[in-house]
Enzyme design. Structure first.
Site, mmCIF file in Angstrom:
data_model
loop_
_atom_site.group_PDB
_atom_site.id
_atom_site.type_symbol
_atom_site.label_atom_id
_atom_site.label_comp_id
_atom_site.label_asym_id
_atom_site.label_seq_id
_atom_site.Cartn_x
_atom_site.Cartn_y
_atom_site.Cartn_z
ATOM 1 N N ALA A 250 5.176 15.386 20.237
ATOM 2 C CA ALA A 250 3.773 15.520 19.793
ATOM 3 C C ALA A 250 3.133 16.855 20.152
ATOM 4 O O ALA A 250 1.959 17.066 19.845
ATOM 5 C CB ALA A 250 2.904 14.383 20.314
ATOM 6 N N ALA A 251 3.876 17.773 20.752
ATOM 7 C CA ALA A 251 3.289 19.084 21.058
ATOM 8 C C ALA A 251 2.880 19.799 19.772
ATOM 9 O O ALA A 251 1.777 20.355 19.675
ATOM 10 C CB ALA A 251 4.271 19.931 21.845
ATOM 11 N N GLY A 252 3.778 19.786 18.774
ATOM 12 C CA GLY A 252 3.454 20.418 17.504
ATOM 13 C C GLY A 252 2.288 19.746 16.805
ATOM 14 O O GLY A 252 1.412 20.416 16.249
ATOM 15 N N ASP A 253 2.264 18.414 16.834
ATOM 16 C CA ASP A 253 1.161 17.675 16.201
ATOM 17 C C ASP A 253 -0.165 17.973 16.891
ATOM 18 O O ASP A 253 -1.211 18.090 16.242
ATOM 19 C CB ASP A 253 1.437 16.177 16.258
ATOM 20 C CG ASP A 253 2.626 15.764 15.408
ATOM 21 O OD1 ASP A 253 2.930 16.477 14.434
ATOM 22 O OD2 ASP A 253 3.246 14.743 15.721
#
Length: 309
Positions: A250-253
């Site tokens: 979820a870092a990119g999200d």
């Protein structure tokens, strides 16, 4: 007033296994722990935007199962408008099986479930919600035809479009010409541009090619290295914020959701990207998808502490 963002996207239940390493083919590996965490790229980005202070509406689909019940409750708890989150009878909610190594790296297998049923008709029914937003945010864990229609509606009504084309796949140039901000990682940039991205120089070449295809601004995220911003006639590299990594899920999200809020708040692309970097950095210090996404006050405290240090 809060910035208004509409998200068209996926909802998954993440089944997360902590493991010392990735198992070999045919191997049974003893892991550390298991957790069930709400996720899905669309839902993650919606939660990230809501926790950074946006008024978020969500368009998507879940099944008529326990995972669907829980996912619906989680989104509503964040204050997200789920009027256009469909419950699909006889279909399972999307599921992601996630293996997280001790070093924070992960591997993910998706079963789309109800996400694959999100239709153009549902997008048409939500036209007013799209038109009322300052910004539309989309990914590709739902059918491309559905995403294409949502972007066309937004573009026709002057609503800015952020597209995170993940999972990576080829897209029509007519679609890309309607995208104001394209946020891609190295894999997605390589597939869309036809240029293999392996370093900052090739990232620049791929980004320029995407501009030629009609995209307004390209943000190419490079994990722990940082992010490259490319616009017509200019580019800027923003280094990553260094932290102790627990889980990169979820870092990119989180970056995408936080960036969208920054743009909707009137920040420059550079400033919105820097805020998104700080927000994403906090995310990787915790396990899971939505469980790791920080709230606005946590980001502000984090930024303040880093500047003092």
């Amino acid at each position: 007033m809060k910035p208004r963002i509409t998200v068209v996207g996926s909802v998954n239940m993440d089944l997360v296994f902590r493991t010392p390493r990735m198992p070999a083919v045919g191997e049974t590996l003893l892991g550390h722990e298991f957790r069930q965490i709400p996720g899905g790229k669309g839902a993650n980005q919606a939660v990230a935007a809501a926790r950074q202070g946006a008024d978020v509406s969500f368009i998507g689909a879940v099944g008529d199962d326990g995972f669907g019940d829980f996912s619906q409750q989680c989104l509503a708890k964040e204050g997200i408008n789920i009027q256009h989150l469909a419950r699909v009878a006889g279909v399972a909610t999307g599921v992601a099986g996630i293996l997280v190594e001790d070093n924070g790296s992960n591997s993910i297998v998706l079963a789309a479930g109800a996400n694959a049923t999100l239709s153009v008709d549902q997008i048409e029914a939500a036209t007013s919600v799209i038109g009322a937003a300052q910004l539309l945010l989309c990914q590709l864990e739902t059918p491309v035809d559905t995403v294409t229609r949502a972007i066309a509606i937004a573009h026709a009504q002057g609503v800015k479009v952020v597209l995170n084309p993940a999972p990576a796949q080829q897209l029509d140039s007519a679609l890309l010409k309607q995208v104001d901000y394209l946020i891609v990682n190295e894999t997605e940039a390589s597939q869309l541009s036809g240029i293999s991205v392996s370093n900052q120089a090739s990232a620049q070449q791929a980004s320029e090619r995407l501009l030629e295809l009609g995209v307004g601004t390209v943000l190419l995220t490079m994990g722990g290295d940082g992010a490259l911003i490319t616009q017509a006639g200019s580019s800027e590299f923003i280094p990553a914020i260094k932290v102790d990594v627990v889980d990169t899920t979820a870092a990119g999200d989180t970056f995408v959701g936080a960036f969208a809020v920054g743009i909707a708040n009137g920040l420059s692309v550079s400033d919105a990207s820097r805020e998104a970097q700080y927000t994403a950095a906090l995310t990787v210090t915790k396990l899971g998808a939505q469980t790791s996404i920080p709230h606005r006050h946590e980001v502000l405290d984090f930024v303040k502490a880093r500047k003092v240090a």
